[in-house]
Design a protein around this motif. Structure first.
Motif, PDB file in Angstrom:
ATOM      1  N   CYS A  40      25.559  59.978  33.306  1.00 60.58           N
ATOM      2  CA  CYS A  40      25.501  59.637  34.742  1.00 60.58           C
ATOM      3  C   CYS A  40      25.292  58.149  35.014  1.00 60.58           C
ATOM      4  O   CYS A  40      25.108  57.766  36.173  1.00 60.58           O
ATOM      5  CB  CYS A  40      24.363  60.394  35.414  1.00 60.58           C
ATOM      6  N   GLY A  41      25.278  57.351  33.991  1.00 65.28           N
ATOM      7  CA  GLY A  41      25.029  55.924  34.264  1.00 65.28           C
ATOM      8  C   GLY A  41      25.207  55.138  33.003  1.00 65.28           C
ATOM      9  O   GLY A  41      26.255  55.194  32.375  1.00 65.28           O
ATOM     10  N   SER A  42      24.156  54.428  32.616  1.00 62.27           N
ATOM     11  CA  SER A  42      24.228  53.589  31.435  1.00 62.27           C
ATOM     12  C   SER A  42      22.891  53.648  30.711  1.00 62.27           C
ATOM     13  O   SER A  42      21.860  53.912  31.319  1.00 62.27           O
ATOM     14  CB  SER A  42      24.516  52.156  31.873  1.00 62.27           C
ATOM     15  N   TYR A  43      22.938  53.347  29.430  1.00 60.49           N
ATOM     16  CA  TYR A  43      21.706  53.327  28.642  1.00 60.49           C
ATOM     17  C   TYR A  43      20.799  52.161  29.015  1.00 60.49           C
ATOM     18  O   TYR A  43      19.631  52.165  28.680  1.00 60.49           O
ATOM     19  CB  TYR A  43      22.027  53.245  27.153  1.00 60.49           C
ATOM     20  N   PHE A  44      21.354  51.147  29.644  1.00 60.66           N
ATOM     21  CA  PHE A  44      20.479  50.048  30.032  1.00 60.66           C
ATOM     22  C   PHE A  44      20.378  50.005  31.547  1.00 60.66           C
ATOM     23  O   PHE A  44      21.272  50.435  32.267  1.00 60.66           O
ATOM     24  CB  PHE A  44      20.938  48.721  29.429  1.00 60.66           C
ATOM     25  N   THR A  45      19.260  49.427  31.970  1.00 56.73           N
ATOM     26  CA  THR A  45      18.903  49.509  33.382  1.00 56.73           C
ATOM     27  C   THR A  45      19.262  48.189  34.045  1.00 56.73           C
ATOM     28  O   THR A  45      18.477  47.271  34.005  1.00 56.73           O
ATOM     29  CB  THR A  45      17.392  49.779  33.468  1.00 56.73           C
ATOM     30  N   CYS A  72      31.635  51.037  25.284  1.00 56.11           N
ATOM     31  CA  CYS A  72      31.379  51.053  26.738  1.00 56.11           C
ATOM     32  C   CYS A  72      31.075  52.449  27.286  1.00 56.11           C
ATOM     33  O   CYS A  72      30.740  52.585  28.457  1.00 56.11           O
ATOM     34  CB  CYS A  72      32.561  50.454  27.493  1.00 56.11           C
ATOM     35  N   GLY A  73      31.184  53.476  26.442  1.00 60.39           N
ATOM     36  CA  GLY A  73      30.931  54.836  26.946  1.00 60.39           C
ATOM     37  C   GLY A  73      31.898  55.151  28.082  1.00 60.39           C
ATOM     38  O   GLY A  73      33.097  54.857  28.006  1.00 60.39           O
ATOM     39  N   TYR A  74      31.383  55.726  29.149  1.00 58.31           N
ATOM     40  CA  TYR A  74      32.242  56.074  30.288  1.00 58.31           C
ATOM     41  C   TYR A  74      32.526  54.862  31.184  1.00 58.31           C
ATOM     42  O   TYR A  74      33.243  54.983  32.166  1.00 58.31           O
ATOM     43  CB  TYR A  74      31.595  57.181  31.107  1.00 58.31           C
ATOM     44  N   ILE A  91      36.103  48.987  25.002  1.00 58.92           N
ATOM     45  CA  ILE A  91      36.568  49.743  23.825  1.00 58.92           C
ATOM     46  C   ILE A  91      35.499  50.792  23.520  1.00 58.92           C
ATOM     47  O   ILE A  91      34.303  50.491  23.551  1.00 58.92           O
ATOM     48  CB  ILE A  91      36.837  48.810  22.615  1.00 58.92           C
ATOM     49  N   GLU A  92      35.954  51.995  23.290  1.00 61.98           N
ATOM     50  CA  GLU A  92      35.035  53.110  23.040  1.00 61.98           C
ATOM     51  C   GLU A  92      35.599  53.937  21.887  1.00 61.98           C
ATOM     52  O   GLU A  92      36.766  54.291  21.883  1.00 61.98           O
ATOM     53  CB  GLU A  92      34.885  53.948  24.325  1.00 61.98           C
ATOM     54  N   LYS A  93      34.711  54.217  20.932  1.00 65.07           N
ATOM     55  CA  LYS A  93      35.162  54.898  19.720  1.00 65.07           C
ATOM     56  C   LYS A  93      35.536  56.368  19.953  1.00 65.07           C
ATOM     57  O   LYS A  93      36.465  56.888  19.346  1.00 65.07           O
ATOM     58  CB  LYS A  93      34.016  54.829  18.705  1.00 65.07           C
ATOM     59  N   SER A  94      34.809  57.021  20.823  1.00 67.54           N
ATOM     60  CA  SER A  94      34.970  58.466  20.942  1.00 67.54           C
ATOM     61  C   SER A  94      35.965  58.848  22.041  1.00 67.54           C
ATOM     62  O   SER A  94      35.699  58.641  23.234  1.00 67.54           O
ATOM     63  CB  SER A  94      33.602  59.099  21.243  1.00 67.54           C
ATOM     64  N   ALA A  95      37.086  59.429  21.607  1.00 71.20           N
ATOM     65  CA  ALA A  95      38.035  59.960  22.600  1.00 71.20           C
ATOM     66  C   ALA A  95      37.476  61.268  23.170  1.00 71.20           C
ATOM     67  O   ALA A  95      37.717  61.620  24.326  1.00 71.20           O
ATOM     68  CB  ALA A  95      39.377  60.220  21.934  1.00 71.20           C
ATOM     69  N   GLY A 112      39.005  53.049  20.459  1.00 73.85           N
ATOM     70  CA  GLY A 112      39.121  52.287  19.218  1.00 73.85           C
ATOM     71  C   GLY A 112      37.754  52.118  18.584  1.00 73.85           C
ATOM     72  O   GLY A 112      36.727  52.273  19.247  1.00 73.85           O
ATOM     73  N   ASP A 113      37.779  51.796  17.318  1.00 72.03           N
ATOM     74  CA  ASP A 113      36.543  51.643  16.557  1.00 72.03           C
ATOM     75  C   ASP A 113      36.332  50.164  16.243  1.00 72.03           C
ATOM     76  O   ASP A 113      37.162  49.556  15.560  1.00 72.03           O
ATOM     77  CB  ASP A 113      36.676  52.469  15.263  1.00 72.03           C
ATOM     78  N   ALA A 114      35.243  49.612  16.722  1.00 72.48           N
ATOM     79  CA  ALA A 114      34.990  48.187  16.506  1.00 72.48           C
ATOM     80  C   ALA A 114      34.905  47.838  15.021  1.00 72.48           C
ATOM     81  O   ALA A 114      35.156  46.697  14.639  1.00 72.48           O
ATOM     82  CB  ALA A 114      33.698  47.777  17.225  1.00 72.48           C
ATOM     83  N   TYR A 115      34.591  48.801  14.186  1.00 72.29           N
ATOM     84  CA  TYR A 115      34.545  48.562  12.738  1.00 72.29           C
ATOM     85  C   TYR A 115      35.912  48.131  12.203  1.00 72.29           C
ATOM     86  O   TYR A 115      36.018  47.469  11.186  1.00 72.29           O
ATOM     87  CB  TYR A 115      34.124  49.829  11.992  1.00 72.29           C
ATOM     88  N   ASN A 116      36.976  48.546  12.913  1.00 68.08           N
ATOM     89  CA  ASN A 116      38.320  48.176  12.465  1.00 68.08           C
ATOM     90  C   ASN A 116      38.734  46.798  12.955  1.00 68.08           C
ATOM     91  O   ASN A 116      39.867  46.380  12.767  1.00 68.08           O
ATOM     92  CB  ASN A 116      39.351  49.209  12.938  1.00 68.08           C
ATOM     93  N   ASP A 135      26.656  48.840  12.909  1.00 67.56           N
ATOM     94  CA  ASP A 135      26.581  47.377  12.880  1.00 67.56           C
ATOM     95  C   ASP A 135      27.970  46.768  12.713  1.00 67.56           C
ATOM     96  O   ASP A 135      28.520  46.757  11.611  1.00 67.56           O
ATOM     97  CB  ASP A 135      25.667  46.930  11.730  1.00 67.56           C
ATOM     98  N   TYR A 136      28.533  46.312  13.832  1.00 68.03           N
ATOM     99  CA  TYR A 136      29.848  45.665  13.727  1.00 68.03           C
ATOM    100  C   TYR A 136      29.764  44.225  14.253  1.00 68.03           C
ATOM    101  O   TYR A 136      30.690  43.706  14.846  1.00 68.03           O
ATOM    102  CB  TYR A 136      30.923  46.468  14.479  1.00 68.03           C
ATOM    103  N   ARG A 137      28.612  43.605  13.994  1.00 71.15           N
ATOM    104  CA  ARG A 137      28.437  42.232  14.489  1.00 71.15           C
ATOM    105  C   ARG A 137      29.476  41.271  13.927  1.00 71.15           C
ATOM    106  O   ARG A 137      29.927  40.372  14.612  1.00 71.15           O
ATOM    107  CB  ARG A 137      27.031  41.732  14.136  1.00 71.15           C
TER     108      ARG A 137
END
Ligand SMILES: C[S@@+](CC[C@H](N)C(=O)[O-])C[C@H]1O[C@@H](n2cnc3c(N)ncnc32)[C@H](O)[C@@H]1O
Length: 275
Positions: A40-45, A72-74, A91-95, A112-116, A135-137
């Protein structure tokens, strides 16, 4: 480890139960974003001030800035950014989070997967940080000169909880502290969803904390312009033109520039510049 689609399905069921039991609570729909943050929102406030700070930095760096939100989630935060930077992408890993839950995926979110690796270079990359063990820094560092990241003090990110970008040739320029969704969640649950007396709620409120950190990193060439832009943005009055959910933050004792009784050294949303 990233969550599984079963966890999200379970959370969605719990959300439906929550709604059926709390429909009488006036601001219940706004509370949801602090109780079911991913759905319903975001993990950060965040507040509008965060969105404007970040977008003003992107605009200071480039006339037509490119921006990427990684993981980015939703896209709750990304949607706000797009109001200021129409070309912003995520970019969001989970379709599965879209297609298995029947949720709309806008074109500006790519699966997409940031690891790639990140496909192209961006003026600014935002990482609303990763789960523990993710960790994809290095991939982020290769694709931008300016990184903004936000994470819980609990140490969410990286294999060993590292979120810092210094080892990739970036300098930390500034930071600020906001409550985490859990900080807000605690206040809301005490006040609306428990049977605690008002006196105890007021007592507990004095102990509230703020556990979300926002860091601005850049390559040295952008240091001055970033500082200048942040100083300018800190002069704006952010108490009037705000998102609807910000009234919950105010109510829970997390106002813009508020100092917390449990830790008077912290002034929420105040920008701290590195020496
Ligand atoms: C903690 S959630 C945060 C989501 C969103 N930024 C928010 O604030 O609600 C982390 C998100 O990053 C995604 N993610 C994890 N690893 C990733 C990767 N390697 N590449 C892209 N996205 C990833 C997860 O699927 C999840 O949606």
């Amino acid at each position: 480890m990233p969550f599984l689609i079963d966890d999200i399905n379970y959370a969605q069921k719990e959300l439906n139960i929550f709604r059926s039991k709390t429909f009488y609570i006036k601001d219940g729909p706004i509370h949801e974003r602090f109780i079911f943050p991913f759905l319903c929102g975001s993990y950060f406030t965040y507040r509008k001030v965060d969105v404007e700070r970040i977008t003003s930095l992107a605009k200071a760096i480039s006339k037509d800035p490119t921006y990427l939100d990684v993981g980015c989630g939703y896209g709750d935060f990304l949607e706000k950014i797009i109001q200021y930077l129409p070309n912003a992408e995520g970019i969001e890993k989970s379709a599965d989070i879209f297609f298995k839950l029947g949720r709309y995926k806008p074109d500006y979110i790519k699966i997409g997967d940031a690891y790639n690796g990140i496909e192209k270079k961006y003026d600014l990359i935002f990482v609303g940080w990763m789960e523990p063990g993710v960790d994809y820094r290095d991939k982020i560092a290769a694709s931008t000169d300016v990184i903004i990241t936000t994470f819980d003090k609990g140490g969410q990110c990286g294999m060993n909880g590292e979120c810092e970008m210094d080892e990739y040739g970036f300098e930390k320029i500034a930071s600020w502290i906001t409550p985490s969704w859990i900080d807000v969640n605690t206040e809301l649950l005490n006040k609306y969803y428990s049977k605690i007396s008002n006196r105890t709620i007021e007592f507990l409120k004095q102990l509230r904390g703020a556990h979300n950190l926002w860091y601005v990193y850049s390559k040295p060439k952008y240091k001055d312009i970033i500082k200048e832009t942040l100083i300018k943005s800190s002069k704006k009055d952010y108490n009037k033109d705000v998102y609807e959910h910000e009234k919950i933050l105010d109510e829970c004792g997390f106002s813009y520039n508020e100092m917390l009784p449990s830790n008077p050294d912290i002034c929420l949303w105040k920008i701290n510049f590195e020496e």
